[in-house]
Design an enzyme around this catalytic site. Structure first.
Site, PDB file in Angstrom:
ATOM      1  N   ASP A  12      15.308 -27.156 102.970  1.00 45.07           N
ATOM      2  CA  ASP A  12      15.728 -28.416 104.599  1.00 45.07           C
ATOM      3  C   ASP A  12      14.502 -26.856 105.825  1.00 45.07           C
ATOM      4  O   ASP A  12      13.794 -25.918 105.242  1.00 45.07           O
ATOM      5  CB  ASP A  12      16.626 -27.906 105.277  1.00 45.07           C
ATOM      6  CG  ASP A  12      17.123 -27.574 106.070  1.00 45.07           C
ATOM      7  OD1 ASP A  12      17.363 -28.121 106.516  1.00 45.07           O
ATOM      8  OD2 ASP A  12      17.302 -26.569 106.625  1.00 45.07           O
ATOM      9  N   LEU A  13      14.161 -27.879 106.339  1.00 45.55           N
ATOM     10  CA  LEU A  13      13.195 -26.982 108.208  1.00 45.55           C
ATOM     11  C   LEU A  13      14.170 -25.707 108.472  1.00 45.55           C
ATOM     12  O   LEU A  13      13.526 -24.615 108.181  1.00 45.55           O
ATOM     13  CB  LEU A  13      13.265 -28.435 108.506  1.00 45.55           C
ATOM     14  CG  LEU A  13      11.680 -27.576 109.850  1.00 45.55           C
ATOM     15  CD1 LEU A  13      11.113 -26.947 109.198  1.00 45.55           C
ATOM     16  CD2 LEU A  13      11.587 -28.796 110.593  1.00 45.55           C
ATOM     17  N   ASP A  14      15.066 -26.493 109.874  1.00 49.33           N
ATOM     18  CA  ASP A  14      15.619 -26.271 110.393  1.00 49.33           C
ATOM     19  C   ASP A  14      16.396 -24.856 109.599  1.00 49.33           C
ATOM     20  O   ASP A  14      17.699 -25.220 109.866  1.00 49.33           O
ATOM     21  CB  ASP A  14      16.153 -27.005 111.541  1.00 49.33           C
ATOM     22  CG  ASP A  14      15.529 -27.833 111.901  1.00 49.33           C
ATOM     23  OD1 ASP A  14      14.579 -27.095 113.366  1.00 49.33           O
ATOM     24  OD2 ASP A  14      15.945 -29.031 112.426  1.00 49.33           O
ATOM     25  N   THR A  20      14.002 -22.675 114.142  1.00 48.65           N
ATOM     26  CA  THR A  20      15.046 -23.807 115.474  1.00 48.65           C
ATOM     27  C   THR A  20      16.144 -23.808 114.962  1.00 48.65           C
ATOM     28  O   THR A  20      16.217 -25.072 116.625  1.00 48.65           O
ATOM     29  CB  THR A  20      14.122 -25.595 115.532  1.00 48.65           C
ATOM     30  OG1 THR A  20      14.489 -25.507 113.694  1.00 48.65           O
ATOM     31  CG2 THR A  20      12.383 -24.946 115.363  1.00 48.65           C
ATOM     32  N   LYS A  48      24.807 -28.686 112.527  1.00 50.33           N
ATOM     33  CA  LYS A  48      23.326 -27.901 111.799  1.00 50.33           C
ATOM     34  C   LYS A  48      23.085 -28.799 110.094  1.00 50.33           C
ATOM     35  O   LYS A  48      24.281 -29.456 109.656  1.00 50.33           O
ATOM     36  CB  LYS A  48      23.670 -26.404 111.224  1.00 50.33           C
ATOM     37  CG  LYS A  48      23.381 -25.258 111.627  1.00 50.33           C
ATOM     38  CD  LYS A  48      23.350 -24.347 111.013  1.00 50.33           C
ATOM     39  CE  LYS A  48      23.266 -23.220 111.968  1.00 50.33           C
ATOM     40  NZ  LYS A  48      23.184 -21.575 111.401  1.00 50.33           N
ATOM     41  N   GLY A  49      22.585 -29.739 110.208  1.00 46.95           N
ATOM     42  CA  GLY A  49      21.940 -30.730 109.312  1.00 46.95           C
ATOM     43  C   GLY A  49      22.445 -31.296 109.353  1.00 46.95           C
ATOM     44  O   GLY A  49      22.385 -32.751 108.976  1.00 46.95           O
ATOM     45  N   VAL A  50      22.868 -32.447 110.519  1.00 42.47           N
ATOM     46  CA  VAL A  50      23.637 -33.409 111.119  1.00 42.47           C
ATOM     47  C   VAL A  50      22.975 -33.750 111.503  1.00 42.47           C
ATOM     48  O   VAL A  50      21.590 -32.985 113.078  1.00 42.47           O
ATOM     49  CB  VAL A  50      24.686 -33.085 112.088  1.00 42.47           C
ATOM     50  CG1 VAL A  50      25.442 -34.423 112.984  1.00 42.47           C
ATOM     51  CG2 VAL A  50      26.090 -32.269 110.954  1.00 42.47           C
ATOM     52  N   SER A 117      14.685 -33.569 105.775  1.00 47.66           N
ATOM     53  CA  SER A 117      15.407 -32.480 107.049  1.00 47.66           C
ATOM     54  C   SER A 117      15.657 -33.652 107.307  1.00 47.66           C
ATOM     55  O   SER A 117      14.834 -34.876 107.936  1.00 47.66           O
ATOM     56  CB  SER A 117      14.100 -32.089 107.381  1.00 47.66           C
ATOM     57  OG  SER A 117      14.843 -31.631 108.653  1.00 47.66           O
ATOM     58  N   ALA A 118      16.928 -33.434 108.256  1.00 45.51           N
ATOM     59  CA  ALA A 118      17.405 -34.713 108.755  1.00 45.51           C
ATOM     60  C   ALA A 118      16.461 -34.991 110.798  1.00 45.51           C
ATOM     61  O   ALA A 118      16.477 -36.124 111.542  1.00 45.51           O
ATOM     62  CB  ALA A 118      18.495 -34.617 109.302  1.00 45.51           C
ATOM     63  N   SER A 119      16.114 -34.333 110.464  1.00 44.04           N
ATOM     64  CA  SER A 119      14.823 -33.744 112.334  1.00 44.04           C
ATOM     65  C   SER A 119      13.569 -34.822 111.722  1.00 44.04           C
ATOM     66  O   SER A 119      12.793 -35.057 111.526  1.00 44.04           O
ATOM     67  CB  SER A 119      14.228 -32.646 111.811  1.00 44.04           C
ATOM     68  OG  SER A 119      13.075 -32.302 113.540  1.00 44.04           O
ATOM     69  N   ASN A 121      11.353 -34.067 114.378  1.00 48.66           N
ATOM     70  CA  ASN A 121      10.389 -33.656 114.821  1.00 48.66           C
ATOM     71  C   ASN A 121       9.638 -32.763 113.666  1.00 48.66           C
ATOM     72  O   ASN A 121       9.023 -31.405 113.881  1.00 48.66           O
ATOM     73  CB  ASN A 121      11.013 -32.901 116.064  1.00 48.66           C
ATOM     74  CG  ASN A 121      11.495 -33.028 116.933  1.00 48.66           C
ATOM     75  OD1 ASN A 121      10.947 -34.024 118.110  1.00 48.66           O
ATOM     76  ND2 ASN A 121      12.783 -33.102 117.558  1.00 48.66           N
ATOM     77  N   LYS A 148      22.881 -36.182 105.849  1.00 50.61           N
ATOM     78  CA  LYS A 148      23.909 -34.726 105.164  1.00 50.61           C
ATOM     79  C   LYS A 148      25.040 -34.934 105.544  1.00 50.61           C
ATOM     80  O   LYS A 148      25.562 -35.040 107.059  1.00 50.61           O
ATOM     81  CB  LYS A 148      23.265 -33.720 105.359  1.00 50.61           C
ATOM     82  CG  LYS A 148      21.518 -33.541 105.124  1.00 50.61           C
ATOM     83  CD  LYS A 148      20.561 -32.430 105.363  1.00 50.61           C
ATOM     84  CE  LYS A 148      19.880 -32.319 105.072  1.00 50.61           C
ATOM     85  NZ  LYS A 148      18.843 -30.956 105.424  1.00 50.61           N
ATOM     86  N   GLU A 172      18.776 -24.404 101.550  1.00 48.62           N
ATOM     87  CA  GLU A 172      19.823 -24.909 102.482  1.00 48.62           C
ATOM     88  C   GLU A 172      20.087 -23.695 104.253  1.00 48.62           C
ATOM     89  O   GLU A 172      21.357 -22.488 102.952  1.00 48.62           O
ATOM     90  CB  GLU A 172      20.862 -26.253 102.323  1.00 48.62           C
ATOM     91  CG  GLU A 172      20.317 -27.283 102.638  1.00 48.62           C
ATOM     92  CD  GLU A 172      19.957 -28.225 103.811  1.00 48.62           C
ATOM     93  OE1 GLU A 172      20.850 -27.047 105.034  1.00 48.62           O
ATOM     94  OE2 GLU A 172      19.825 -28.824 104.609  1.00 48.62           O
ATOM     95  N   ASP A 173      20.094 -24.148 105.238  1.00 48.60           N
ATOM     96  CA  ASP A 173      21.079 -22.761 105.955  1.00 48.60           C
ATOM     97  C   ASP A 173      22.884 -23.712 106.249  1.00 48.60           C
ATOM     98  O   ASP A 173      23.421 -22.808 106.986  1.00 48.60           O
ATOM     99  CB  ASP A 173      20.354 -23.135 106.627  1.00 48.60           C
ATOM    100  CG  ASP A 173      19.980 -24.209 107.939  1.00 48.60           C
ATOM    101  OD1 ASP A 173      19.983 -24.578 107.659  1.00 48.60           O
ATOM    102  OD2 ASP A 173      20.203 -23.699 109.025  1.00 48.60           O
TER     103      ASP A 173
HETATM  104  C1  G6P Z   1      18.340 -31.004 111.794  1.00 45.77           C
HETATM  105  C2  G6P Z   1      19.406 -29.893 112.279  1.00 45.77           C
HETATM  106  C3  G6P Z   1      20.046 -30.409 113.400  1.00 45.77           C
HETATM  107  C4  G6P Z   1      19.396 -31.491 113.971  1.00 45.77           C
HETATM  108  C5  G6P Z   1      18.646 -32.705 113.504  1.00 45.77           C
HETATM  109  C6  G6P Z   1      17.940 -33.630 113.638  1.00 45.77           C
HETATM  110  O1  G6P Z   1      19.290 -31.199 110.652  1.00 45.77           O
HETATM  111  O2  G6P Z   1      19.935 -29.149 111.460  1.00 45.77           O
HETATM  112  O3  G6P Z   1      20.558 -29.337 114.083  1.00 45.77           O
HETATM  113  O4  G6P Z   1      20.495 -31.954 114.619  1.00 45.77           O
HETATM  114  O5  G6P Z   1      17.867 -32.056 112.530  1.00 45.77           O
HETATM  115  O6  G6P Z   1      16.680 -32.823 114.662  1.00 45.77           O
HETATM  116  P1  G6P Z   1      15.972 -33.722 115.463  1.00 45.77           P
HETATM  117  O7  G6P Z   1      14.491 -33.206 115.234  1.00 45.77           O
HETATM  118  O8  G6P Z   1      15.574 -34.468 115.078  1.00 45.77           O
HETATM  119  O9  G6P Z   1      16.779 -33.718 116.767  1.00 45.77           O
HETATM  120 MG    MG Z   2      19.287 -26.403 108.587  1.00 50.00          MG
END
Ligand code: G6P
Ligand code: MG
Length: 212
Positions: A12-14, A20, A48-50, A117-119, A121, A148, A172-173
């Protein structure tokens, strides 16, 4: 410490590789405050992770506020602008304790490495912090349709590495991420606070504590 059948790591990233998770919390609070309400650090654990949109929906739900789909899109975009202001201050080496050393050692030992990662970014953050080149595959919020705890992001990560779920270990955190890993038939190590993570797994404070 790592079972011999494990051939690849899914990170996982964040909150695992970079700090972050704190930026997400700050940006969401800024948005909530601008709408006249707030939420707690404990509630933040559930974000987190959402995904971005799902996080916004939860925050609005906690405050008992309803917004149209168009308004939600605008609010999520505002949060992302504020979040990116913080991300843009990041530089090479801004990784969590032990993270870059762990990636380097994993490579040296021949483990395959993927991001899960769900991000949306994720790539930008990996580039800014100088750890992009460690990854054999990147699965992020642009590649998945299910947040997730659905295992999609990790199953795609395993597939991209050419490994079975049983050959992968997830770091994972977030509880949602641990649940996603377990639902995908993978083992997981929790990073962070034992009080927030359940599932009969090992929890360590940071990657520094994981011995390879
Ligand atoms: C990760 C973080 C979440 C965040 C999601 C989407 O999973 O833990 O807190 O909402 O990524 O990130 P984004 O950068 O696309 O808004
Ligand atoms: Mg995370």
């Amino acid at each position: 410490m790592i079972p011999t059948e494990i051939k690849g790591f899914l990170f996982d990233l964040d909150g695992v590789l970079v700090d972050t998770a704190v930026f997400h919390f700050q940006a969401w609070r800024r948005l909530a405050n601008s709408l006249g309400f707030d939420f707690t650090e404990k509630e933040n654990e559930q974000l987190k992770g959402v995904s971005r949109v799902r996080s916004l929906q939860l925050i609005l739900q906690w405050a008992g506020v309803e917004k149209s789909e168009a308004e939600q899109e605008e609010l999520a975009s505002q949060k992302n602008t504020w979040y990116l202001e913080l991300v843009h201050q990041m530089k090479k080496g801004d990784t969590l304790p032990g993270a870059e050393e762990f990636l380097q050692r994993s490579r040296d030992l021949g483990y395959l490495i993927a991001l899960g990662s769900a991000s949306k970014n994720a790539r930008l953050i990996l580039e800014k912090t100088g750890i992009l080149s460690y990854f054999d595959a990147i699965i992020d919020g642009n590649e998945v349709s299910k947040s997730k705890p659905d295992p999609e992001v990790f199953l795609k990560g395993a597939e991209a590495l050419g490994l079975s779920p049983q050959q992968c270990l997830v770091f994972e955190d977030a509880q949602a991420g641990i649940d996603a890993a377990l639902a995908g038939g993978m083992r997981a190590i929790g990073i962070g606070d034992l009080a927030h993570l359940h599932g009969g797994l090992t929890v360590v404070e940071s990657l520094r504590e994981v011995l390879l």
